[in-house]
Write a protein that holds these residues in place. Structure first.
Motif, PDB file in Angstrom:
ATOM      1  N   ASN A  10      -1.583  15.504   5.180  1.00 13.02           N
ATOM      2  CA  ASN A  10      -2.439  15.166   4.039  1.00 13.02           C
ATOM      3  C   ASN A  10      -1.719  14.322   2.992  1.00 13.02           C
ATOM      4  N   ASP A  11      -0.398  14.230   3.075  1.00 19.39           N
ATOM      5  CA  ASP A  11       0.395  13.424   2.145  1.00 19.39           C
ATOM      6  C   ASP A  11       1.410  12.630   2.950  1.00 19.39           C
ATOM      7  N   LEU A  12       1.705  11.423   2.490  1.00 18.91           N
ATOM      8  CA  LEU A  12       2.629  10.557   3.210  1.00 18.91           C
ATOM      9  C   LEU A  12       3.576   9.860   2.237  1.00 18.91           C
ATOM     10  N   PRO A  13       4.792   9.562   2.691  1.00 19.31           N
ATOM     11  CA  PRO A  13       5.667   8.688   1.900  1.00 19.31           C
ATOM     12  C   PRO A  13       5.413   7.232   2.270  1.00 19.31           C
ATOM     13  N   TYR A  14       5.835   6.342   1.408  1.00 26.98           N
ATOM     14  CA  TYR A  14       5.867   4.916   1.725  1.00 26.98           C
ATOM     15  C   TYR A  14       7.321   4.513   1.927  1.00 26.98           C
ATOM     16  N   LEU A  15       7.532   3.535   2.799  1.00 29.28           N
ATOM     17  CA  LEU A  15       8.867   2.955   2.964  1.00 29.28           C
ATOM     18  C   LEU A  15       8.898   1.640   2.207  1.00 29.28           C
ATOM     19  N   ARG A  16       9.908   1.479   1.350  1.00 28.20           N
ATOM     20  CA  ARG A  16      10.023   0.248   0.570  1.00 28.20           C
ATOM     21  C   ARG A  16      11.390  -0.386   0.812  1.00 28.20           C
ATOM     22  N   LEU A  17      11.397  -1.662   1.144  1.00 25.03           N
ATOM     23  CA  LEU A  17      12.626  -2.440   1.296  1.00 25.03           C
ATOM     24  C   LEU A  17      12.778  -3.286   0.041  1.00 25.03           C
ATOM     25  N   ARG A  18      13.894  -3.108  -0.652  1.00 21.26           N
ATOM     26  CA  ARG A  18      14.060  -3.800  -1.933  1.00 21.26           C
ATOM     27  C   ARG A  18      15.366  -4.564  -1.949  1.00 21.26           C
ATOM     28  N   GLY A  19      15.295  -5.827  -2.317  1.00 27.85           N
ATOM     29  CA  GLY A  19      16.489  -6.651  -2.391  1.00 27.85           C
ATOM     30  C   GLY A  19      16.120  -8.090  -2.697  1.00 27.85           C
ATOM     31  N   ASP A  20      17.137  -8.904  -2.907  1.00 23.84           N
ATOM     32  CA  ASP A  20      16.925 -10.312  -3.217  1.00 23.84           C
ATOM     33  C   ASP A  20      16.510 -11.065  -1.956  1.00 23.84           C
ATOM     34  N   PHE A  21      16.074 -12.323  -2.142  1.00 19.57           N
ATOM     35  CA  PHE A  21      15.701 -13.131  -0.971  1.00 19.57           C
ATOM     36  C   PHE A  21      16.932 -13.360  -0.091  1.00 19.57           C
ATOM     37  N   GLY A  22      16.690 -13.465   1.188  1.00 22.04           N
ATOM     38  CA  GLY A  22      17.790 -13.698   2.121  1.00 22.04           C
ATOM     39  C   GLY A  22      18.564 -12.466   2.504  1.00 22.04           C
ATOM     40  N   THR A  23      18.051 -11.268   2.168  1.00 21.36           N
ATOM     41  CA  THR A  23      18.774 -10.031   2.497  1.00 21.36           C
ATOM     42  C   THR A  23      18.142  -9.289   3.666  1.00 21.36           C
ATOM     43  N   GLY A  24      17.173  -9.905   4.338  1.00 23.84           N
ATOM     44  CA  GLY A  24      16.637  -9.317   5.565  1.00 23.84           C
ATOM     45  C   GLY A  24      15.382  -8.485   5.403  1.00 23.84           C
ATOM     46  N   LYS A  25      14.705  -8.572   4.262  1.00 21.04           N
ATOM     47  CA  LYS A  25      13.513  -7.741   4.059  1.00 21.04           C
ATOM     48  C   LYS A  25      12.400  -8.100   5.038  1.00 21.04           C
ATOM     49  N   ARG A 189       7.205  16.259  -6.189  1.00 25.33           N
ATOM     50  CA  ARG A 189       6.780  15.002  -5.586  1.00 25.33           C
ATOM     51  C   ARG A 189       7.679  14.610  -4.416  1.00 25.33           C
ATOM     52  N   LEU A 190       8.989  14.778  -4.579  1.00 23.54           N
ATOM     53  CA  LEU A 190       9.898  14.425  -3.491  1.00 23.54           C
ATOM     54  C   LEU A 190       9.703  15.351  -2.297  1.00 23.54           C
ATOM     55  N   ASN A 191       9.509  16.640  -2.543  1.00 25.22           N
ATOM     56  CA  ASN A 191       9.208  17.541  -1.433  1.00 25.22           C
ATOM     57  C   ASN A 191       7.910  17.144  -0.747  1.00 25.22           C
ATOM     58  N   GLN A 192       6.938  16.730  -1.538  1.00 24.71           N
ATOM     59  CA  GLN A 192       5.630  16.354  -0.997  1.00 24.71           C
ATOM     60  C   GLN A 192       5.741  15.199  -0.011  1.00 24.71           C
ATOM     61  N   ILE A 193       6.532  14.174  -0.350  1.00 30.03           N
ATOM     62  CA  ILE A 193       6.613  13.015   0.534  1.00 30.03           C
ATOM     63  C   ILE A 193       7.645  13.201   1.647  1.00 30.03           C
ATOM     64  N   MET A 194       8.608  14.115   1.463  1.00 27.17           N
ATOM     65  CA  MET A 194       9.633  14.306   2.477  1.00 27.17           C
ATOM     66  C   MET A 194       9.201  15.266   3.585  1.00 27.17           C
ATOM     67  N   ARG A 211      17.600  14.668   3.738  1.00 30.79           N
ATOM     68  CA  ARG A 211      17.680  15.486   2.513  1.00 30.79           C
ATOM     69  C   ARG A 211      18.695  14.893   1.533  1.00 30.79           C
ATOM     70  N   ASN A 212      19.810  14.383   2.054  1.00 29.32           N
ATOM     71  CA  ASN A 212      20.801  13.754   1.178  1.00 29.32           C
ATOM     72  C   ASN A 212      20.204  12.529   0.481  1.00 29.32           C
ATOM     73  N   ALA A 213      19.416  11.769   1.231  1.00 29.44           N
ATOM     74  CA  ALA A 213      18.753  10.609   0.631  1.00 29.44           C
ATOM     75  C   ALA A 213      17.776  11.044  -0.451  1.00 29.44           C
ATOM     76  N   ALA A 214      17.087  12.167  -0.219  1.00 32.63           N
ATOM     77  CA  ALA A 214      16.151  12.682  -1.223  1.00 32.63           C
ATOM     78  C   ALA A 214      16.883  13.122  -2.479  1.00 32.63           C
ATOM     79  N   HIS A 215      18.032  13.783  -2.325  1.00 28.22           N
ATOM     80  CA  HIS A 215      18.804  14.210  -3.486  1.00 28.22           C
ATOM     81  C   HIS A 215      19.346  13.012  -4.259  1.00 28.22           C
ATOM     82  N   ASN A 216      19.755  11.964  -3.550  1.00 23.39           N
ATOM     83  CA  ASN A 216      20.217  10.753  -4.228  1.00 23.39           C
ATOM     84  C   ASN A 216      19.076  10.093  -4.995  1.00 23.39           C
TER      85      ASN A 216
END
Length: 332
Positions: A10-25, A189-194, A211-216
């Protein structure tokens, strides 16, 4: 893998790639998106209308490149779709014209997995909290990654999608949300999407990495909140609450404490009216007028303790709390 089983949750996370141009997004979007369930690709040049029409018709995975918008606050149309699209049962309502040129309301289903690529952050912090973000450009290009996609890319992607379709046939009716995987140290919220991701993953090492990524991510959110004015107001208010013996804290005392500690950081005058507005509207703390001045009652102390944890404000003192105070003695 989550996109192939997303309708089990019923709940989903989104994946976001963030960076400058030319970084492989864009390359990452093409590679990951080609393996997702019913992917369709769009870019920042797309208008809003075809996006929610396509989402409603195909119920697949939105792959959105160059998703930086001129206006990215909560009033933006595309931000509304992204805010609604990670929770089942929150359609986008639009008025459509039928063949008789009558305007009829219609609900468009926008729930589903989404992968976006951006160069910056969104103004809407609620939307930011829905993303699992991968920063691009932090590592050099591997030798085995081609500069241009080979001719075999589409065939290899189709072969993997076929295997993932078989995976969906085998797992769709047995996978379900495992609430026991929730981490009490994470915000709701983080538990909800994870949880959906953790419920799909069977590898213990990969669960630990997630989980480490979530804590960060939570540490970054708390650090960002700590830079806001609300955190400074909380810091002053918390110290006053644990050092006073009175049943109230005057808003004027909070104002004076903020001026003494952080007044040089503000160009505008720090007034009691402004601080009272921050306390009521942004921190949702109760204030009332007593003998002609506005005060915060000491029974708001427990709420202040929770807010201090949310904003990363740590106040420790040896002064005991006054009799009748609500909260943890000596610590906020």
């Amino acid at each position: 893998m989550l996109t192939w089983l997303y309708d089990a949750f019923n709940d989903l996370p989104y994946l976001r790639l963030r960076g400058d141009f030319g970084t492989g997004k864009t390359r990452m979007l093409l590679t990951i998106g080609s393996l997702c369930y019913k992917p369709f690709f769009a870019s920042g040049a797309s208008t809003v209308s075809p996006i929610f029409h396509t989402l409603d018709a195909f119920r697949g995975t939105l792959i959105f490149d160059e998703a930086d918008f001129r206006f990215s606050d909560e009033r933006s149309e595309i931000v509304k779709i992204l805010n609604n699209g990670n929770v089942r049962g929150m359609p986008v309502l639009r008025t459509m014209m039928n063949q008789q040129r009558e305007f009829n309301p219609q609900a468009f289903h926008v729930f589903g997995p989404k992968i976006v690529a951006t160069r910056g952050l969104y103004e809407d912090r609620g939307l930011e909290s829905r993303f699992i973000t991968e920063e691009t450009g932090a590592r050099p290009l591997r030798d085995d990654v081609p500069i241009n996609l080979p001719e075999t890319f589409k065939e290899e992607a189709r072969e993997l999608r076929n295997k993932l379709l078989l995976y969906r046939f085998h797992r769709r009716h047995e996978v379900k949300l495992d609430a026991t995987l929730a981490d009490p140290k994470l915000e709701p919220r983080l538990n909800q999407i994870m949880l959906p991701l953790l419920s799909v993953i069977g590898n213990p090492e990969l669960r630990v990495a997630l989980r480490n990524a979530a804590h960060n991510a939570q540490a970054s959110i708390v650090a960002e909140r700590g830079l806001l004015m609300e955190a400074q107001v909380l810091e002053v208010l918390a110290e006053l609450m644990i050092t006073t013996e009175r049943p109230i804290v005057p808003v004027a005392d909070v104002t004076m404490g903020l001026i003494e500690r952080y007044g040089a950081e503000y160009e505008r005058p720090i007034t009691n009216r402004w601080i009272g507005s921050v306390l009521r509207k942004k921190l949702n703390l109760q204030t009332y007028k007593s003998h002609g001045v506005y005060v915060i009652p000491m029974n708001e102390r427990q709420k202040v303790e929770v807010l201090c944890g949310r904003y990363g404000v740590n106040i420790i003192t040896d002064v005991p709390a006054a009799e009748g105070d609500v909260g943890t003695t000596g610590t906020l």
